[in-house]
Scaffold this motif. Structure first.
Motif, mmCIF file in Angstrom:
data_model
loop_
_atom_site.group_PDB
_atom_site.id
_atom_site.type_symbol
_atom_site.label_atom_id
_atom_site.label_comp_id
_atom_site.label_asym_id
_atom_site.label_seq_id
_atom_site.Cartn_x
_atom_site.Cartn_y
_atom_site.Cartn_z
ATOM 1 N N GLY A 280 0.775 -1.234 0.000
ATOM 2 C CA GLY A 280 0.000 0.000 0.000
ATOM 3 C C GLY A 280 0.807 1.286 0.000
ATOM 4 O O GLY A 280 0.262 2.349 0.287
ATOM 5 N N GLN A 281 2.093 1.224 -0.340
ATOM 6 C CA GLN A 281 2.894 2.440 -0.431
ATOM 7 C C GLN A 281 2.483 3.204 -1.692
ATOM 8 O O GLN A 281 2.370 2.624 -2.766
ATOM 9 C CB GLN A 281 4.390 2.103 -0.504
ATOM 10 C CG GLN A 281 4.924 1.401 0.713
ATOM 11 C CD GLN A 281 5.018 2.327 1.902
ATOM 12 O OE1 GLN A 281 5.477 3.441 1.796
ATOM 13 N NE2 GLN A 281 4.563 1.847 3.038
ATOM 14 N N LYS A 282 2.279 4.502 -1.539
ATOM 15 C CA LYS A 282 1.866 5.327 -2.670
ATOM 16 C C LYS A 282 3.093 6.006 -3.269
ATOM 17 O O LYS A 282 3.777 6.753 -2.586
ATOM 18 C CB LYS A 282 0.846 6.368 -2.217
ATOM 19 C CG LYS A 282 -0.446 5.756 -1.736
ATOM 20 C CD LYS A 282 -1.424 6.822 -1.306
ATOM 21 C CE LYS A 282 -2.701 6.180 -0.843
ATOM 22 N NZ LYS A 282 -3.699 7.180 -0.448
ATOM 23 N N LEU B 31 8.521 11.741 -7.892
ATOM 24 C CA LEU B 31 9.944 11.410 -7.949
ATOM 25 C C LEU B 31 10.156 9.894 -7.946
ATOM 26 O O LEU B 31 11.076 9.395 -8.604
ATOM 27 C CB LEU B 31 10.699 12.066 -6.787
ATOM 28 C CG LEU B 31 10.863 13.575 -6.885
ATOM 29 C CD1 LEU B 31 11.537 14.138 -5.633
ATOM 30 C CD2 LEU B 31 11.656 13.957 -8.125
ATOM 31 N N CYS B 32 9.309 9.172 -7.243
ATOM 32 C CA CYS B 32 9.374 7.703 -7.270
ATOM 33 C C CYS B 32 9.116 7.194 -8.690
ATOM 34 O O CYS B 32 9.790 6.287 -9.177
ATOM 35 C CB CYS B 32 8.339 7.094 -6.334
ATOM 36 S SG CYS B 32 8.518 7.520 -4.607
ATOM 37 N N VAL B 33 8.129 7.793 -9.344
ATOM 38 C CA VAL B 33 7.780 7.405 -10.705
ATOM 39 C C VAL B 33 8.943 7.704 -11.645
ATOM 40 O O VAL B 33 9.290 6.892 -12.514
ATOM 41 C CB VAL B 33 6.487 8.130 -11.137
ATOM 42 C CG1 VAL B 33 6.249 8.027 -12.627
ATOM 43 C CG2 VAL B 33 5.308 7.577 -10.360
ATOM 44 N N TYR B 34 9.578 8.853 -11.481
ATOM 45 C CA TYR B 34 10.737 9.188 -12.304
ATOM 46 C C TYR B 34 11.897 8.223 -12.036
ATOM 47 O O TYR B 34 12.632 7.843 -12.952
ATOM 48 C CB TYR B 34 11.191 10.617 -12.043
ATOM 49 C CG TYR B 34 10.264 11.691 -12.548
ATOM 50 C CD1 TYR B 34 9.418 11.489 -13.629
ATOM 51 C CD2 TYR B 34 10.233 12.931 -11.932
ATOM 52 C CE1 TYR B 34 8.569 12.484 -14.083
ATOM 53 C CE2 TYR B 34 9.394 13.941 -12.382
ATOM 54 C CZ TYR B 34 8.570 13.711 -13.454
ATOM 55 O OH TYR B 34 7.734 14.709 -13.906
ATOM 56 N N PHE C 123 5.999 24.993 2.327
ATOM 57 C CA PHE C 123 4.850 25.145 1.457
ATOM 58 C C PHE C 123 4.962 24.353 0.157
ATOM 59 O O PHE C 123 3.994 23.807 -0.306
ATOM 60 C CB PHE C 123 4.625 26.628 1.119
ATOM 61 C CG PHE C 123 4.354 27.452 2.335
ATOM 62 C CD1 PHE C 123 3.140 27.354 2.993
ATOM 63 C CD2 PHE C 123 5.309 28.313 2.841
ATOM 64 C CE1 PHE C 123 2.887 28.103 4.129
ATOM 65 C CE2 PHE C 123 5.071 29.068 3.969
ATOM 66 C CZ PHE C 123 3.854 28.961 4.621
ATOM 67 N N ALA C 124 6.125 24.336 -0.426
ATOM 68 C CA ALA C 124 6.280 23.683 -1.727
ATOM 69 C C ALA C 124 6.206 22.168 -1.575
ATOM 70 O O ALA C 124 6.519 21.613 -0.539
ATOM 71 C CB ALA C 124 7.612 24.082 -2.357
ATOM 72 N N THR C 125 5.770 21.532 -2.619
ATOM 73 C CA THR C 125 5.714 20.081 -2.653
ATOM 74 C C THR C 125 6.066 19.637 -4.067
ATOM 75 O O THR C 125 6.266 20.466 -4.946
ATOM 76 C CB THR C 125 4.322 19.565 -2.233
ATOM 77 O OG1 THR C 125 4.359 18.144 -2.170
ATOM 78 C CG2 THR C 125 3.254 20.027 -3.185
ATOM 79 N N CYS C 126 6.141 18.364 -4.282
ATOM 80 C CA CYS C 126 6.463 17.893 -5.628
ATOM 81 C C CYS C 126 5.210 17.918 -6.504
ATOM 82 O O CYS C 126 4.092 18.061 -6.016
ATOM 83 C CB CYS C 126 7.063 16.495 -5.567
ATOM 84 S SG CYS C 126 6.041 15.275 -4.754
ATOM 85 N N ASP C 127 5.408 17.751 -7.799
ATOM 86 C CA ASP C 127 4.292 17.752 -8.745
ATOM 87 C C ASP C 127 3.361 16.569 -8.474
ATOM 88 O O ASP C 127 3.769 15.556 -7.909
ATOM 89 C CB ASP C 127 4.818 17.657 -10.182
ATOM 90 C CG ASP C 127 5.611 18.883 -10.591
ATOM 91 O OD1 ASP C 127 5.363 19.966 -10.025
ATOM 92 O OD2 ASP C 127 6.467 18.757 -11.480
ATOM 93 N N THR D 85 0.687 8.817 -6.862
ATOM 94 C CA THR D 85 -0.467 9.011 -5.981
ATOM 95 C C THR D 85 -0.036 9.471 -4.598
ATOM 96 O O THR D 85 -0.881 9.728 -3.751
ATOM 97 C CB THR D 85 -1.271 7.700 -5.848
ATOM 98 O OG1 THR D 85 -0.399 6.661 -5.403
ATOM 99 C CG2 THR D 85 -1.901 7.299 -7.173
ATOM 100 N N GLY D 86 1.252 9.580 -4.362
ATOM 101 C CA GLY D 86 1.748 9.944 -3.043
ATOM 102 C C GLY D 86 2.451 11.287 -3.031
ATOM 103 O O GLY D 86 2.527 11.988 -4.040
#
Length: 173
Positions: free
Chosen positions: A37-39, A43-46, A101-105, A127-128
């Motif tokens: 169940g890890q989302k 960056l994980c996808v890349y 405040f900033a987060t990844c895409d 999804t995470g």
């Protein structure tokens, strides 16, 4: 020893061993996603995509390891390992020092000619959140492990490239 490394790099088994190792990394990530169940974040996808590039490079090397095609495979190996390292490093920094405040895409930005998130949405759709640590083992998160693994793969790739170059002959009396 360097001669043995050169000979080893000219055998299909060496390239298939690299491909198998990368495939294990990819399957491990998918196992964490689908069974634990890890989302995955963007960056994980890349990182998955970069590892897929390393897998392709290894398979190219396995096609004809005694030909100049081997050099293309080594170059692909080095590029993919360096990209994986850089992405894992970025994610590690986000996890260790989360921004206020900033987060990844939320959506990946693959090239139009390679829309992996459309071709394989179950694997390449994030999804995470990049700052979520999720799983840890020996006090290290998944991207921290990948920093080490990809760094080692890059150094090995450099060694394999170095032994391909001709050695200067020594003048002997």
């Amino acid at each position: 020893m360097l001669r043995k490394l050169k000979l080893f790099s000219q055998h299909r088994g060496a390239w298939l061993l690299l491909a198998a190792g990368v495939l294990v990394l990819e399957l491990t990530a998918l196992g964490f996603q689908f069974f634990l169940g890890q989302k995955p974040c963007v960056l994980c996808v890349y990182q998955r995509a970069a590892l897929a590039g390393l897998l392709v490079a290894a398979l190219i090397g396995a096609i004809a390891p005694k030909t100049p095609l081997r050099f293309i495979a080594i170059l692909g190996w080095l590029i993919a390992a360096a990209k994986t390292f850089a992405l894992a490093w970025d994610q590690t920094q986000l996890q260790l020092h989360p921004p206020l405040f900033a987060t990844c895409d939320f959506l990946p930005r693959f090239p139009q000619w390679l829309p992996l998130n459309h071709w394989f949405p179950a694997i390449f759709t994030p999804t995470g959140n990049c700052t979520d640590k999720g799983w840890e083992w020996l006090s290290m998160t998944m991207p921290q492990w990948l920093v080490g693994i990809s760094g080692v793969l890059f150094v090995i790739g450099l060694l394999v490239l170095a032994v391909q170059l001709p050695c200067p002959k020594k003048n002997r009396p």
